[in-house]
Design a protein around this motif. Structure first.
Motif: not given
Lengths: 169, 169
Positions: A78-86, A115-116
């Protein structure tokens, strides 16, 4: 018991304004794909299976999640925008609060690909309630956190696993 | 670079006032020896080698250290009273401060074999400067900490590895 696996995407192509004017489109390199496949195989051999698999929308993360699915570690991501950088842990928790907290065998395992420095910071917030940037998380590295079954999870979780990819090859 | 591996002793016989009036004499069980050997073999396969190996004086820790030596992870272990239960990190640092901080290939790897909750607490002091008891360290589990080359190490180190034994079998 609720286990959260925070997985960093594999080795991606270098940033390049001409080839990838949009950084979100940078793909894994061939070597990155190969290494990530090996790691996914090893995770499956260790008996891991994720009831939920969330990924950052960035291509390198989505490709990493696909590799995990191909290794039978989970079904469709499932794609989650919360996991994008920052992305913010608090925003991810909005999703987390909606899911059932028990699985087929009693336990629930969730994996997020991102991401880190975000993943290490999220783990630190869960474990110590604050960010110190003291967890070393390489590309395709994994952090395993036990979340409490109920109540507050920030600062109340425990670290059970942190593994550099070289120890998973 | 200086790497410290904190290794908990393997599975030992249950506490028993008649059989082991002195708790320090409790040995590893047969299953504990077997499992610890497997883990030592895996650590060697991962390419680990310790320039220094220190162990708690308790039998179950000394046996664990011997198994590490038999797997060629290090040469003869050195017994250190600082690693006995309730040993203080500050006392261990007195030893640490006496050793050369560079090895043959530039890096120095140190392993200590000891007990919980001490090892997890030492790691937390090194990484965050305080004890929160949030690291899960099972018997024969390993914690890997990068220590800074010079200066203060308490609260200045980084966690690069935490591994439950089941992921090393």
């Amino acid at each position: 018991m609720l286990q959260l696996y925070l997985i960093r995407h594999g080795i991606a192509a270098d940033r390049h304004p001409q080839t990838y004017p949009d950084d979100r489109q940078r793909p894994l390199t061939d070597a990155g794909v190969k290494k990530t496949r090996k790691i996914a195989k090893r995770l499956a051999e260790l008996g891991l299976h994720f009831d939920h698999l969330l990924t950052s929308p960035l291509i390198r993360a989505q490709q990493t999640a696909e590799i995990l699915v191909n290794a039978k570690l989970s079904t469709k991501p499932e794609i989650s925008a919360t996991l994008a950088p920052a992305g913010e842990l608090q925003d991810w928790l909005t999703w987390y609060n909606t899911i059932p907290k028990t699985g087929n065998n009693g336990d629930v395992a969730i994996a997020v690909v991102g991401h880190q420095p975000d993943l290490g910071q999220w783990a630190e917030q869960l474990i110590w309630g604050e960010v110190r940037e003291k967890l070393i998380v390489k590309k395709a590295g994994v952090i395993g956190v036990n979340l409490p079954d109920d109540g507050e999870i920030i600062g109340q979780s425990e670290l059970f696993w942190l593994v550099p990819p070289r120890f998973l090859l």
